[in-house]
Design a protein around this motif. Structure first.
Motif, short mmCIF file in Angstrom:
data_model
loop_
_atom_site.label_atom_id
_atom_site.label_comp_id
_atom_site.label_asym_id
_atom_site.label_seq_id
_atom_site.Cartn_x
_atom_site.Cartn_y
_atom_site.Cartn_z
N LEU A 177 -0.57 -12.87 -18.85
CA LEU A 177 0.10 -11.98 -18.14
C LEU A 177 0.97 -12.37 -17.07
N LYS A 178 0.65 -13.40 -16.52
CA LYS A 178 1.50 -14.06 -15.41
C LYS A 178 2.80 -14.33 -15.98
N GLU A 179 2.83 -14.94 -17.22
CA GLU A 179 4.06 -15.23 -17.77
C GLU A 179 5.02 -14.09 -18.22
N LYS A 180 4.28 -13.10 -18.58
CA LYS A 180 5.02 -12.01 -19.30
C LYS A 180 5.32 -11.17 -18.29
N THR A 181 4.73 -10.95 -16.90
CA THR A 181 5.19 -9.57 -16.37
C THR A 181 5.91 -10.12 -15.19
N ARG A 182 6.55 -11.26 -15.29
CA ARG A 182 7.44 -11.70 -14.10
C ARG A 182 8.48 -11.08 -14.14
N ILE A 215 1.34 -8.75 -10.73
CA ILE A 215 0.53 -9.93 -10.13
C ILE A 215 0.71 -10.31 -8.80
N ASN A 216 -0.44 -10.41 -7.79
CA ASN A 216 -0.38 -10.40 -6.40
C ASN A 216 0.02 -9.27 -5.80
N ALA A 217 0.37 -8.02 -6.59
CA ALA A 217 0.85 -6.72 -6.03
C ALA A 217 -0.50 -6.08 -5.51
N LYS A 218 -0.48 -5.13 -4.69
CA LYS A 218 -1.53 -4.17 -4.39
C LYS A 218 -1.78 -3.36 -5.57
N ALA A 219 -2.81 -2.86 -5.80
CA ALA A 219 -3.29 -2.19 -7.11
C ALA A 219 -2.59 -0.78 -7.28
N ALA A 220 -2.34 -0.14 -8.20
CA ALA A 220 -1.87 1.26 -8.12
C ALA A 220 -0.49 1.56 -7.43
N THR A 221 0.63 0.54 -7.68
CA THR A 221 1.86 0.66 -6.97
C THR A 221 3.09 0.44 -7.96
N ARG A 222 2.58 0.55 -9.21
CA ARG A 222 3.72 0.53 -10.34
C ARG A 222 4.52 1.97 -10.18
N PRO A 223 5.69 1.94 -10.04
CA PRO A 223 6.23 3.37 -9.60
C PRO A 223 6.20 4.14 -10.87
N GLY A 224 6.00 5.56 -10.60
CA GLY A 224 6.12 6.61 -11.74
C GLY A 224 4.80 6.74 -12.23
N PHE A 225 3.78 6.01 -12.02
CA PHE A 225 2.64 6.06 -12.77
C PHE A 225 1.57 7.00 -12.00
N LYS A 226 0.83 7.86 -12.51
CA LYS A 226 -0.24 8.66 -11.96
C LYS A 226 -1.60 7.96 -11.98
N TYR A 227 -2.06 7.26 -11.20
CA TYR A 227 -3.30 6.59 -11.01
C TYR A 227 -4.39 7.42 -10.51
N SER A 228 -5.75 7.07 -10.85
CA SER A 228 -6.83 7.68 -10.41
C SER A 228 -6.82 7.43 -8.77
N LYS A 229 -7.56 8.27 -8.36
CA LYS A 229 -7.76 8.16 -6.62
C LYS A 229 -8.56 6.92 -6.26
N ALA A 230 -9.57 6.43 -7.24
CA ALA A 230 -10.45 5.39 -7.12
C ALA A 230 -9.34 4.27 -6.94
N LEU A 231 -8.71 4.03 -7.93
CA LEU A 231 -7.66 2.77 -7.96
C LEU A 231 -6.72 2.85 -7.08
N THR A 232 -6.18 3.96 -6.49
CA THR A 232 -5.15 4.12 -5.60
C THR A 232 -5.81 3.72 -3.99
N THR A 233 -7.15 4.12 -4.01
CA THR A 233 -7.72 3.79 -2.54
C THR A 233 -8.64 2.52 -2.70
N SER A 234 -8.53 1.71 -3.60
CA SER A 234 -9.41 0.73 -3.67
C SER A 234 -9.12 -0.44 -2.82
N GLY A 235 -7.92 -0.72 -2.30
CA GLY A 235 -7.56 -1.75 -1.58
C GLY A 235 -7.38 -3.14 -2.34
N ILE A 236 -7.63 -2.96 -3.62
CA ILE A 236 -7.49 -4.23 -4.58
C ILE A 236 -6.18 -4.82 -4.54
N VAL A 237 -6.05 -6.09 -4.31
CA VAL A 237 -4.74 -6.99 -4.68
C VAL A 237 -5.09 -7.66 -5.86
#
Ligand code: HEC
Length: 122
Positions: free
Chosen positions: A117-122, A55-77
């Motif tokens: 999700l906010k409660e469970k991923t803290r 939550i409130n993190a930059k997209a595609a930044t969970r360590p050790g997961f291979k994301y798509s290029k689209a999500l990695t470069t999306s700039g989504i927070v």
């Protein structure tokens, strides 16, 4: 004999009801995601990433997961608005991602799921 069998079946059904944990509405909505995601710290990635701390993190930044290029470069927070749009219809938020989920149309359900999700991923 038939009567004995029926009453035994009834008893077994009562027992299993009593033992079943009560599910919150959030838990039920999460059923649509849990085949592919985990929530708690140190749980493994599945087809999708473990979501701990996203939550409130930059997209595609969970360590050790291979994301798509689209999500990695999306700039989504992952703030409320982006997350709501993602759950509503991932394909409308971003082209070329790899999350195979059609979307959740009901806004009040999405709000409940986001709260969960906010409660469970803290
Ligand atoms: C069929 C498997 C699948 C289902 C079902 C699914 N996801 Fe995903 N999810 C993925 C994959 C794969 C990715 C990574 C996408 C990419 O790299 O393009 C992802 C990415 C995400 C991300 C971005 C994570 C990050 O680190 O940026 C979020 C948030 C997310 N999913 C939430 C959900 C929610 C909430 C649901 C249920 C409503 C759901 N997902 C259902 C597979 C799934």
């Amino acid at each position: 004999m038939a009567i004995a069998l029926i009453s035994f079946g009834g008893l077994a059904a009562e027992r299993s009801n009593a033992a079943a944990p009560k599910l919150s509405q959030g838990d039920r909505l999460w059923f649509q995601c849990r085949a592919c995601h985990t929530l708690k710290k140190n749980e493994p990635h599945k087809l999708g990433p473990n979501l701990h701390g996203f939550i409130n993190a930059k997209a595609a930044t969970r360590p050790g997961f291979k994301y798509s290029k689209a999500l990695t470069t999306s700039g989504i927070v992952w703030n409320d608005a982006e997350l709501d749009q993602w759950i509503k219809k991932p394909n409308d938020l971003l082209k070329g991602h790899r999350m195979n989920y059609a979307g959740m149309t009901d806004a009040s359900k999405r709000a409940l799921l986001i709260k969960y999700l906010k409660e469970k991923t803290r």
